[in-house]
Structures are given as C-alpha cells and as structure tokens.
Design an enzyme around this catalytic site. Structure first.
Site, short mmCIF file in Angstrom:
data_model
loop_
_atom_site.label_atom_id
_atom_site.label_comp_id
_atom_site.label_asym_id
_atom_site.label_seq_id
_atom_site.Cartn_x
_atom_site.Cartn_y
_atom_site.Cartn_z
N LYS A 185 0.84 -1.21 0.00
CA LYS A 185 0.00 0.00 0.00
C LYS A 185 0.87 1.26 0.00
O LYS A 185 2.09 1.17 -0.07
CB LYS A 185 -0.97 -0.04 1.18
CG LYS A 185 -1.84 -1.31 1.23
CD LYS A 185 -2.93 -1.35 0.15
CE LYS A 185 -3.52 -2.73 -0.07
NZ LYS A 185 -4.41 -3.23 0.96
C1 LIG Z 1 -5.40 -4.35 1.29
C2 LIG Z 1 -6.86 -4.16 1.38
C3 LIG Z 1 -7.61 -4.52 2.50
C4 LIG Z 1 -7.05 -5.32 3.65
O1 LIG Z 1 -5.92 -4.74 4.18
P1 LIG Z 1 -5.02 -5.57 5.21
O2 LIG Z 1 -4.25 -4.49 5.89
O3 LIG Z 1 -4.16 -6.46 4.37
O4 LIG Z 1 -5.92 -6.32 6.11
C5 LIG Z 1 -8.96 -4.21 2.54
N1 LIG Z 1 -9.55 -3.59 1.52
C6 LIG Z 1 -8.88 -3.25 0.40
C7 LIG Z 1 -9.61 -2.53 -0.69
C8 LIG Z 1 -7.52 -3.53 0.29
O5 LIG Z 1 -6.86 -3.23 -0.83
#
Ligand SMILES: *Cc1c(COP(=O)(O)O)cnc(C)c1O
Length: 385
Positions: free
Chosen positions: A191
């Site tokens: 991210k």
């Molecule tokens: C990455 C992601 C999540 C989950 O994030 P984590 O930190 O891995 O639990 C939820 N929603 C979206 C749209 C994502 O891209």
C-alpha cells in the site's frame, strides 16, 4: 534483467533508524509509538481520532462492530474490491450485498446506489452500513453517498485501504470525516505507506473511537468510568465486551510515523508517474480510470482496461515473460466461491464483471522511475502488437 513488481514498499534509512530506535526502547508491543502514530495520522487527515490496529481487515471489523452491525443487518459494498471489505460484515454475522460500479471510475456507483436504495426501501430491506471503496486510491463520490446516508439512515464506513493521502472534491483529506462515520487505511507492504502489516480506523466521533479501542484489546478497560464494579486496586481491569487482540506493535508504529512523514513525497511521485503513463499510453487500445469530480487520487494502483478483453490473458503472460509482474484488481468479490455459496451469481453485477474481463494493473511505486516505466510501456506495446 530485473523483474518489475506491480507495487513495492519504499524503505529508506530514516525508516530503518526509526525501527531500530523502537527495538532499543522499553516498549515492543502497543506503547508510546502507537500514540505518536495515531496522533500524527489524525493530524494528517484532520480526523479527530485514530485507532491503529494489526491490519485493515481488523480495522474494518472493528468499524462494523462500533457502528453496531450485527445479525439481521446488511452491509453493501463494491464488488470491485479485495474480499476483506465484505468479509468484515460476515464476521459480525451480517449479510452482504453489492452495488455495481460506475463503468468509468470503477468505483461503487452513487447512481446505482440511489436506485438500489429506492427498491430496498419499498421492500423493507435497507442496508445498515454502506462501505464505499476508494479503488486504486481515487475517492468515490462521497458527497452523493453521504446525502443518501442522511436520507435513508445508513452508516458509512470508507474502505480507504488504497487512499491515504488522497483528497475529496472539496480538497479535504480522505479520512477527514465529513462524509462518513469511520474511514479505514491499510499499511500492508504494497500500500501507499507501510508498517509491514497494519491498519488504522479514523473517525470524528470520540465514542466510536473509544469502542474500537476497547475491542482492539479483548474488550478490556482500565478506565474506571467504563467499569461496572468498583476497582479492587490499581491492578484492576474489567472485560466489558468480547473483543480481540488486534493490537499493532510499537515496532510497526515507529515505522508508520516515519513513513507518514514521507507520504506527501510518495503521493507526488506516484501522481507524476501516473500522469506520465497517461501520456505514454494515450494511443494504446485501452482506457483509463476517469477521475471523480475534482478528487485527487493517491495513486495506489495504475489500472487500465483493454479495449479487447479477449487479449487480456495473452497480454498479461507476455508482460510476465518480459519481467513485468503486472496484476489484476479485482476479481469481483461476488464471484468468489464463498460468496457464490451465499447465492450470488455471474451477471449479478455486470459493470464490475465487464471491467474485470479487460482489467490490468501496471507497475506503479515511487522507485519505479522513468526508466522502469519506459520498460513497462515497451513491453506493453509488444504485448498488444
Ligand atoms: C489491502 C486491502 C484490505 C485489507 O488490508 P489488510 O491491511 O491487508 O488487512 C482491505 N480492503 C482493500 C480494498 C484492500 O486493498
């Protein structure tokens, strides 16, 4: 030839030093670095309160619990998302339904939402919560969604896992709280900023924040005002609800503080690479994600949609052969076997399914650089030939 991934974390010496400092400090688990990270994030997006947790999935779960989602309720979200946006509702025993996407922004369509709400009102099955997902880092039409929330009385939890550093139409930061009850960020390694694994829920509402803090740590409180009995002594705590261990560590939060300082630079680099992609690919047989009003994307993902979706698999394989690890976001959630077992079928959300057939995510991360980007464009040009 080195391989170019679709996304990659960006860790510099200041990030390394921050984690080393934390390792040498008194606290490894949830401690003072969590408070620093929460304060910095709340200040950054001008939300009153921030609650750091183990990952964004946990943050979505706590957010659903905090707004009271439970059995008998329904949460609506976008089919064009990661499964966690929907799963959070299932953890609470609630039902899930989807609202189809806008074919040009690839985000949950506010028009489709309005139409579905009108039908649901007549049928007496309005949702308790709607979770818009800011796909790729681009905010949804939040003023329209917030107006519908006021009219129909549902709560709004933004899944902003892609969108820390993005701005709404009015220039306010995503997470400022003007259009939702709670907004969730992810700090997974791919991210925009990372803590390895990590997530955060931000809100203007102190009660929602207190509820999420309580549930983050087993439902245990040390605050006498929240206890049912008189404390036996200063060691005393009470478990007043059934919570979880969703805590983030101080090691992660120290990295988070350091990454948050670098966030504006990351978003600027991603934005300029995205602009350059748009220019370099202008004559390719594909289309781009359109911008929602005057919003500004954080550019977590650079997605394109091939005009000829039948070529997608061959194009993807050709890129991989050239060392370009493209990706595809997202397989519509309702088509996952788990959601099919709950009754969803192909053709339920045609815009999301049509988008998925031609979708391709090209590499985008701050260190990609123009030379790396040129390699991607050359490989894509060969793949499409
Ligand atoms: C990455 C992601 C999540 C989950 O994030 P984590 O930190 O891995 O639990 C939820 N929603 C979206 C749209 C994502 O891209």
């Amino acid at each position: 030839m080195t391989t170019i991934p679709y996304g990659r974390q960006n860790i510099d010496e200041s990030d390394v030093a921050a984690v080393v400092d934390a390792l040498r400090s008194e606290w490894l688990t949830q401690g003072p670095a969590i408070e620093r990270f929460e304060a910095a994030a709340a200040a950054y997006c001008q939300s009153g309160h921030a609650v750091a947790v183990a990952n964004a999935t946990a943050a979505l779960h706590l957010a659903c619990r905090a707004v009271g989602l439970g059995p008998g309720d329904t949460l609506w979200t976008s089919p064009n998302t990661f499964v966690a946006s929907a799963n959070a509702a299932r953890y609470c025993g609630a039902k899930v339904d989807f609202v189809d996407i806008d074919p040009s922004t690839y985000n949950l369509s506010a028009d489709a939402l309005a139409a579905k709400l009108a039908l649901a009102e007549r049928a007496g099955c309005l949702p308790a919560v709607v979770t818009p997902v800011h796909f790729g880092g681009q905010p949804c039409d939040m003023p329209a969604i917030a107006a519908l929330a006021r009219r129909y009385g549902f709560r709004v939890i933004e899944d902003a896992s892609h969108a820390i550093g993005a701005c709404y139409d009015d220039g306010a930061m995503v997470g400022s709280g003007a259009f939702s009850d709670i907004c969730v960020f992810s700090f997974h390694a791919v991210k925009i900023i990372t803590t390895g694994e990590g997530g955060m829920a931000v809100t203007k509402d102190p009660e929602l924040a207190a509820c999420m803090r309580l549930l983050r740590s087993h439902g245990i409180t040390r605050d006498a005002a929240r206890m049912q009995q008189v404390p036996d002594g200063s060691w005393y705590y009470e478990q007043v609800d059934l919570g979880f261990n969703y805590r983030m560590t101080d090691l992660q939060a120290s990295l988070g503080v350091s990454q948050l300082r670098r966030l504006p630079e990351f978003v600027a680099q991603r934005t300029s690479l995205a602009k350059r992609y748009r220019a370099l690919l202008a004559d390719f047989p594909l289309s781009f994600q359109s911008r929602q009003g005057a919003t500004r994307s954080a550019w977590h993902l650079f997605v394109v949609r091939l005009d000829d979706a039948t070529k997608r698999r061959a194009v993807f394989d050709s890129l991989v052969k050239d060392g370009i690890r493209a990706n595809v976001h997202y397989i519509p959630v309702h088509l996952q076997p788990y959601y099919r077992s709950l009754g969803f079928q192909p053709r339920d959300f045609p815009a999301a399914e049509a988008y998925y057939r031609g979708a391709l995510t090209l590499p985008l991360f701050p260190a990609l650089g123009e030379a790396g980007q040129d390699r991607v464009v050359d490989a894509l040009s060969r793949a499409l030939a």
